[in-house]
Write a protein that holds these residues in place. Structure first.
Motif, PDB file in Angstrom:
ATOM      1  N   SER A  95     -11.168   0.137   9.048  1.00 33.43           N
ATOM      2  CA  SER A  95     -11.382   0.484   7.150  1.00 33.43           C
ATOM      3  C   SER A  95     -13.017  -0.078   7.361  1.00 33.43           C
ATOM      4  O   SER A  95     -14.155  -0.690   7.358  1.00 33.43           O
TER       5      SER A  95
ATOM      6  N   PHE B 105      -0.487   6.684   1.924  1.00 33.92           N
ATOM      7  CA  PHE B 105      -0.979   7.929   2.193  1.00 33.92           C
ATOM      8  C   PHE B 105      -1.006   8.615   3.632  1.00 33.92           C
ATOM      9  O   PHE B 105      -0.366  10.355   3.390  1.00 33.92           O
TER      10      PHE B 105
ATOM     11  N   ARG C 255       1.262  -1.135   0.138  1.00 34.14           N
ATOM     12  CA  ARG C 255       0.174  -0.010   0.007  1.00 34.14           C
ATOM     13  C   ARG C 255       0.604   1.338   0.046  1.00 34.14           C
ATOM     14  O   ARG C 255       2.106   1.116   0.611  1.00 34.14           O
TER      15      ARG C 255
ATOM     16  N   THR D  96      -9.360   1.190  -1.755  1.00 34.78           N
ATOM     17  CA  THR D  96      -9.324   0.423  -0.738  1.00 34.78           C
ATOM     18  C   THR D  96      -8.564  -1.330  -0.999  1.00 34.78           C
ATOM     19  O   THR D  96      -8.963  -2.161   0.103  1.00 34.78           O
TER      20      THR D  96
ATOM     21  N   TYR E   4      -7.822   4.142   7.478  1.00 38.73           N
ATOM     22  CA  TYR E   4      -7.362   2.500   7.723  1.00 38.73           C
ATOM     23  C   TYR E   4      -5.824   2.921   7.532  1.00 38.73           C
ATOM     24  O   TYR E   4      -5.004   2.374   9.275  1.00 38.73           O
TER      25      TYR E   4
ATOM     26  N   HIS F 127     -11.150  17.901   5.042  1.00 42.84           N
ATOM     27  CA  HIS F 127     -12.769  17.832   5.219  1.00 42.84           C
ATOM     28  C   HIS F 127     -13.593  18.388   6.532  1.00 42.84           C
ATOM     29  O   HIS F 127     -14.508  18.532   6.317  1.00 42.84           O
TER      30      HIS F 127
HETATM   31  C1  LIG Z   1      -6.261   9.721  -1.595  1.00 40.16           C
HETATM   32  S1  LIG Z   1      -6.993   9.872   0.449  1.00 40.16           S
HETATM   33  C2  LIG Z   1      -8.007  11.037   0.170  1.00 40.16           C
HETATM   34  C3  LIG Z   1      -7.972  11.494   1.791  1.00 40.16           C
HETATM   35  C4  LIG Z   1      -9.259  13.029   1.577  1.00 40.16           C
HETATM   36  N1  LIG Z   1     -10.718  11.710   1.809  1.00 40.16           N
HETATM   37  C5  LIG Z   1      -9.056  13.741   1.082  1.00 40.16           C
HETATM   38  O1  LIG Z   1     -10.409  13.661   0.045  1.00 40.16           O
HETATM   39  O2  LIG Z   1      -8.048  14.502   0.728  1.00 40.16           O
HETATM   40  C6  LIG Z   1      -7.143   8.082   0.299  1.00 40.16           C
HETATM   41  C7  LIG Z   1      -7.411   7.973   1.832  1.00 40.16           C
HETATM   42  O3  LIG Z   1      -8.224   6.777   1.944  1.00 40.16           O
HETATM   43  C8  LIG Z   1      -8.114   6.206   2.531  1.00 40.16           C
HETATM   44  N2  LIG Z   1      -8.274   4.339   3.208  1.00 40.16           N
HETATM   45  C9  LIG Z   1      -7.606   3.713   2.160  1.00 40.16           C
HETATM   46  N3  LIG Z   1      -8.555   2.562   2.210  1.00 40.16           N
HETATM   47  C10 LIG Z   1      -9.318   2.766   3.456  1.00 40.16           C
HETATM   48  C11 LIG Z   1      -9.727   1.799   3.824  1.00 40.16           C
HETATM   49  N4  LIG Z   1     -10.087   0.287   3.597  1.00 40.16           N
HETATM   50  N5  LIG Z   1     -10.375   2.281   4.497  1.00 40.16           N
HETATM   51  C12 LIG Z   1     -10.798   3.207   5.572  1.00 40.16           C
HETATM   52  N6  LIG Z   1      -9.646   4.326   4.553  1.00 40.16           N
HETATM   53  C13 LIG Z   1      -8.692   3.840   4.165  1.00 40.16           C
HETATM   54  C14 LIG Z   1      -6.342   5.863   2.623  1.00 40.16           C
HETATM   55  O4  LIG Z   1      -5.602   5.978   4.399  1.00 40.16           O
HETATM   56  C15 LIG Z   1      -5.835   8.120   2.769  1.00 40.16           C
HETATM   57  O5  LIG Z   1      -5.631   8.578   4.073  1.00 40.16           O
END
Ligand SMILES: C[S@@+](CC[C@H](N)C(=O)[O-])C[C@H]1O[C@@H](n2cnc3c(N)ncnc32)[C@H](O)[C@@H]1O
Length: 401
Positions: free
Chosen positions: A106, A14, A11, A131, A79, A62
């Protein structure tokens, strides 16, 4: 807890990227910009009396914007523990308000999601496709909606990724994640040069200005989004039609759609609640417009061509050769004025100057997007002329192209 599936390469970090954004780019002004964007798409002026769930909160900006817009409660989860820390640090700056909680979890974990309750606004921007199982993520997100709730998601739409294609994007992301420090910096430089500067020296000189303007895009930061775009893994692409049909399968109706932020933004509400909430229901009328199969089907009353590229030229040339006076002009997002002796209007001007029944023949790569643009403005007599235009173009001798 259900973990997102293991991926190769591993992964993308992020959360580390979001912490860097907070340390080097975040200002309260960015939260204000984020808030304006959020409320604008939701069609609300404030969130007073509403609960807000931020799925995959990342930096937390946000969640903060929703809290500042008056949300009664805000629940943010991610996550990645470093994203949770990032969101937590913005909450700390506000004096750790009791009505804002920040949790690690998650969206793929049904049991965890069920503990959160239900919300007026469920927000998940740029998350579900990272995800490893976006349709399951979508189902779990939609289950968090109150009966009159709004689901605001943003996803990468495959239609928008033509060059590079979605397959090439996946390959670039894998290379970036497997690269060492130097390799990554080189890929970032290449991205800036090609995707941001369009391979033009004049734009390279303007890069600091471009970066400053970029913050108007949801309060984000060019460097952070570039690393996220190059590295964001796991990653899935889907077409807008797939997203809408999955959501319809979950009992949701599409009520707003927007593009232009890298991701495509969708707003859904529960079936049959659209009108009560002051929206127009969109799915059936917002499908792909019918395809024009022969030149004989070009309208015999005044019509416009959407586009001024090679395909549009093919259709216009045919009209000129046939001496058919029905082509009244062109619609283009990037240019206005005159072309081939006819007016070129932007979508807004076209919609205000021409009656809603004026036929439009699309000759543009973003068929659904531009059809939507017109439909939002009341124009529904739309056909897709692009496949025919491409065929005609392919039949031209090379020297006349
Ligand atoms: C591209 S960022 C977007 C962050 C925020 N929503 C924004 O618009 O700026 C994607 C986020 O999704 C989270 N993420 C990835 N898989 C996830 C999961 N299964 N459950 C919750 N969050 C997850 C990542 O860790 C990351 O912080």
């Amino acid at each position: 807890m259900t973990k997102p599936p293991e991926q190769v390469p591993p992964r993308f970090a992020f959360g580390a990227n979001w912490q860097r954004y907070l340390a080097s780019a975040y200002t309260p002004e960015r939260a204000d910009i984020a808030g304006k964007h959020l409320l604008g798409f939701l069609g609300l002026s404030r969130l007073d009396g509403m609960s807000f769930l931020d799925i995959g909160s990342g930096s937390g900006v946000h969640s903060l914007a929703a809290w500042q817009a008056g949300a009664t409660t805000v629940a943010s989860f991610d996550y990645d523990p470093q994203s949770v820390e990032a969101t937590g640090s913005l909450r700390l700056l506000q004096g750790e308000p009791a009505n804002w909680r920040v949790i690690q979890g998650s969206v793929l974990d049904e049991d965890f999601c069920a503990t959160l309750g239900q919300f007026d606004i469920v927000y998940s921007w740029g998350v579900l496709h990272h995800t490893g199982d976006q349709w399951r993520g979508l189902a779990n997100a939609s289950a968090r909606l109150k009966p009159d709730g709004r689901l605001y998601i943003a996803l990468y739409a495959s239609e928008r990724h033509v060059n590079p294609s979605s397959e090439q994007c996946l390959e670039i992301k894998q290379r970036y994640n497997s690269a060492g420090w130097i390799g990554r910096r080189m890929m970032e430089a290449g991205y800036l040069w090609r995707n941001v500067c369009g391979c033009r020296w004049s734009n390279l000189i303007r890069l600091p200005i471009i970066a400053r303007q970029y913050r108007q895009s949801r309060g984000m930061d060019l460097g952070t989004d570039m690393r996220d775009w190059l590295g964001g893994w796991p990653m899935e692409f889907s077409s807008m039609t797939e997203v809408v049909s999955h959501a319809v399968g979950l009992g949701l109706d599409l009520v707003n759609l927007a593009y232009g932020e890298g991701n495509t933004e969708f707003l859904f509400v529960r079936r049959s609640r659209a009108e009560a909430l002051g929206f127009r229901r969109l799915p059936e009328e917002w499908g792909m417009p019918p395809v024009l199969t022969s030149l004989a089907e070009l309208p015999d009353r005044p019509f416009f061509i959407f586009g001024t590229a090679a395909g549009a030229e093919m259709l216009a040339r045919h009209q000129e050769a046939e001496k058919r006076p029905t082509l009244a002009g062109f619609i283009d997002l990037d240019r206005t004025g005159q072309w081939r002796g006819l007016p070129v209007l932007d979508a807004e001007t076209f919609a205000t100057q021409w009656p809603p029944e004026t036929p439009v023949v699309l000759s543009t790569r973003f068929v659904l997007e531009n059809a939507t643009r017109l439909r939002q403005r009341g124009h529904t007599t739309i056909v897709n002329g692009q496949p025919l235009a491409i065929t005609l173009y392919g039949q031209l001798p090379p020297e006349t192209k």
